[in-house]
Design an enzyme around this catalytic site. Sequence first.
Site, PDB file in Angstrom:
ATOM      1  N   SER A 164       6.577 -20.509  35.603  1.00  0.00           N
ATOM      2  CA  SER A 164       6.130 -20.288  36.791  1.00  0.00           C
ATOM      3  C   SER A 164       5.366 -21.464  37.914  1.00  0.00           C
ATOM      4  O   SER A 164       6.090 -22.851  37.483  1.00  0.00           O
ATOM      5  CB  SER A 164       5.754 -19.213  37.076  1.00  0.00           C
ATOM      6  N   ASP A 269      14.844 -12.652  38.037  1.00  0.00           N
ATOM      7  CA  ASP A 269      14.408 -13.396  38.811  1.00  0.00           C
ATOM      8  C   ASP A 269      13.772 -13.340  40.131  1.00  0.00           C
ATOM      9  O   ASP A 269      15.055 -14.166  40.319  1.00  0.00           O
ATOM     10  CB  ASP A 269      14.123 -14.139  37.548  1.00  0.00           C
ATOM     11  N   HIS A 299      10.798 -12.254  35.646  1.00  0.00           N
ATOM     12  CA  HIS A 299      10.104 -13.084  35.738  1.00  0.00           C
ATOM     13  C   HIS A 299       9.029 -13.185  34.421  1.00  0.00           C
ATOM     14  O   HIS A 299       7.635 -12.154  34.575  1.00  0.00           O
ATOM     15  CB  HIS A 299       9.528 -13.438  37.144  1.00  0.00           C
TER      16      HIS A 299
END
Length: 330
Positions: A164, A269, A299
């Site tokens: 991320s 996601d 995610h």
Amino acid sequence: MSSFAAYEVDECRGVLRVFSDGSIVRSPNPSFPVPVQDDGSVDWKDAQFDAAHDLHLRLYKPRHRLASDGPKFPVFYYFHGGGFCIGSRTWPNCQNYCLRLASELRAVVVAPDYRLAPEHHLPAAIDDGAAAVEWLRRQAASPDPDPWFAEAVDFGRVFISGDSAGGNIAHHLAVRFGSAAGRAKLEPVRIRGFVQLMPFFGGTRRTKSEAECPKDAFLNLELNDRYWRLSLPRGATADHPLVNPFGPGSPDLEPLEFEPMLVVVGDRDLLRDRAAAYAKRLREWGKPVELAEFQGQQHGFFTIDPWSEPANELMRVIKRFMDEKRSGSN
């Protein structure tokens, strides 16, 4: 004269609270209080890599090499996620994943912390990521390196990964260290590849996966926008070059050199479309980029449950990517 009590204006996963008077309260507790699954097969310890900012990293090393004269361990960096606002190398979800990475990849895993927003706006985290890699160069060049590196590590096989926000850091390090001059700065360390796990990119124009993201998603649009609002340089929009690699003011990536790159996305996601478009454009420019998409995954699926079958498959994909670079040829 009347006085008003400060009130909360922003909150991130129960561990970061920002108040109307500018004060910030951080909880000492992790956002994900899961048990650490440590079976003793991996040793770990902390080390400081930046004294000026009192930044530390956590090192993980398989307890035993397969043979005393066998191949040395590659180095695998893991930059944690958290929207540049939360997260730590000490959080148990990060530790669980790093323990598994070290064990499965047979690698020394380096998990650095970096300065967080809103106390430290971008590019602080990017600069700290570079400092963490430069710390490894100092170890490699030192006549008296950390004992963990002295005999068991191959400084010629280093991989940079990030989850991320950490994936965003990995992109910027790929740009910073991809040129001949950038590579020379790291000698004798040699980066062989980058692994971007659901990289945190943004932009002012919504993508389909952003617009259609359900509100109950692990990373939803409201939280996504909050992270950017708290971490962006003051006055910047989501098209800032640190956020949007293809924004109107971003540098042209086409002429740049890149080491091999693996970009991982989940089809559920919010960030899926941006990461997939990033990989596609770089491939069209002839860059050595591979896209791995995981169906049905949202995610952070690999840290939410590091022992799920999709997480197992991701580990196999990363290992194959690393093994293909074993010879040092790109």
